[in-house]
Enzyme design. Structure first.
Site, PDB file in Angstrom:
ATOM      1  N   CYS B  87       0.738  -1.185  -0.233  1.00  0.00           N
ATOM      2  CA  CYS B  87      -0.071   0.061   0.201  1.00  0.00           C
ATOM      3  C   CYS B  87       1.008   1.466  -0.066  1.00  0.00           C
ATOM      4  CB  CYS B  87      -0.846  -0.087   1.192  1.00  0.00           C
ATOM      5  SG  CYS B  87      -2.225   1.222   0.961  1.00  0.00           S
ATOM      6  N   HIS B 196      -3.245  -5.801   1.234  1.00  0.00           N
ATOM      7  CA  HIS B 196      -2.561  -5.972   2.687  1.00  0.00           C
ATOM      8  C   HIS B 196      -2.479  -7.221   3.075  1.00  0.00           C
ATOM      9  CE1 HIS B 196      -2.241  -1.633   3.964  1.00  0.00           C
ATOM     10  NE2 HIS B 196      -3.401  -1.510   3.019  1.00  0.00           N
ATOM     11  N   GLU B 198      -0.667  -8.543   5.074  1.00  0.00           N
ATOM     12  CA  GLU B 198      -0.380  -8.693   6.517  1.00  0.00           C
ATOM     13  C   GLU B 198      -1.645  -8.640   7.370  1.00  0.00           C
ATOM     14  OE1 GLU B 198      -0.272  -6.049   5.006  1.00  0.00           O
ATOM     15  OE2 GLU B 198      -0.720  -4.118   6.177  1.00  0.00           O
TER      16      GLU B 198
END
Lengths: 80, 225
Positions: B87, B196, B198
């Site tokens: 991002c 994302h 994560e």
């Protein structure tokens, strides 16, 4: 002291969604006949010393390095 | 010895802790790196996390690019250090010219936050070898400036050399050209990704655990190196 104006615009081929949104809002406010809006940024930069060639070159370098992203933007520079 | 993966925190980074947690879940040691330092502390790979470094002032990633640690990182990345930009990290990588193109305001002008289906198209990179080519995964996207743009020549080069790492499926959330969600550099060690991974590493908190592969991929590569 020298004063420079740097205007940064998205390249014509890059979609300017913010400009488009402004263009769409204008007719709703009664402003007819708007065919296009492009949105950009204006920087006013003051530097020590005269607005000579060396100062202009330094501001050009600033614009190329940081103020504009040459991948998507162009800039115009002038002394004021 | 476990691999050490650095996570750089800039003023305004938001997802550095989540990135560190993902590294831990991939059985590696996360190492916090502060943007103003001048040393990568000998880490084996680096993650540039999501967030809004410097408040996205000027352009997303434009100021973070000039952080003292970024100079070191750019040189290390050119020498082959695995780097993943997520991002805002992707934006920083483009501003640093480690990746071509740029990320501009979402076409819809709204912040987009959704569980997004993606197709992983390049599994040769340092960060995607644990996926199968063409594998479809669900990973959250959340961005304001996620619209990937590049000139036609660059796009053509990315497409023909297989450097589109991930592509949006079903819905293009931000207007990215060719539905591009992620790309890599020529060597495949630098990957930029708008979604994302994560945030998709644990069943408790993610829409899936399908993001973990990005982190296990690099760890496997480092352990076997």
């Amino acid at each position: 002291m020298a004063r420079f104006i740097v205007e940064v615009m998205l390249k014509p081929e890059i979609l300017d969604s913010q400009g488009q949104a402004v263009a769409r809002a204008l007719p709703r406010l009664g402003f007819e006949g708007v065919t296009q809006v492009r949105q950009g940024k204006r920087f006013e930069i003051e530097v020590e010393g005269p607005a000579d060639e060396a100062a202009t070159e330094r501001v050009r370098k600033m614009a190329e390095t940081l103020l504009a992203n040459p991948v998507i933007e162009t800039f115009e520079l002038r002394a004021e | 010895m476990s691999a050490r993966v650095g996570v750089i925190t800039f003023p305004g980074s938001l997802d550095d802790r989540d990135a560190a947690r993902a590294v831990r879940l991939a059985d590696a040691e996360p190492v916090s790196l502060w943007h103003a330092e001048g040393d990568l502390l000998g880490v084996d790979a680096v993650i540039l996390p999501g967030g809004f470094s410097y408040g996205d002032y000027l352009r997303a990633g434009a100021i973070a690019r000039f952080a003292p640690l970024m100079e070191k990182l750019v040189a290390a990345a050119r020498d082959g250090l695995p780097v993943l930009g997520i991002c805002n990290g992707f934006q920083v990588l483009c501003e640093s010219h480690l990746l071509p193109g740029a990320l501009t305001r979402n076409v819809g002008l709204h912040f987009v936050c959704r569980a997004q289906r993606l197709r992983i198209e390049n599994v040769e990179t340092a960060w995607t070898s644990d996926y199968e080519e063409g594998q479809e995964v669900v990973i959250p996207v959340k961005n304001m400036d996620g619209c990937y743009v590049a000139d036609e020549e660059t796009l053509e080069e990315l497409e023909s050399s297989g450097r589109i790492v991930a592509r949006y499926l079903d819905v293009n959330p931000n207007g990215s050209l060719n539905d591009i969600a992620g790309i890599c550099n020529e060597a495949g060690n630098v990957v930029g990704l708008m979604p994302h991974p994560e945030h998709a590493v644990e069943a408790l908190t993610g829409t899936s655990t399908e993001g973990l592969g990005f982190f296990t991929s690099v760890v496997k590569k480092l352990v076997h190196a």
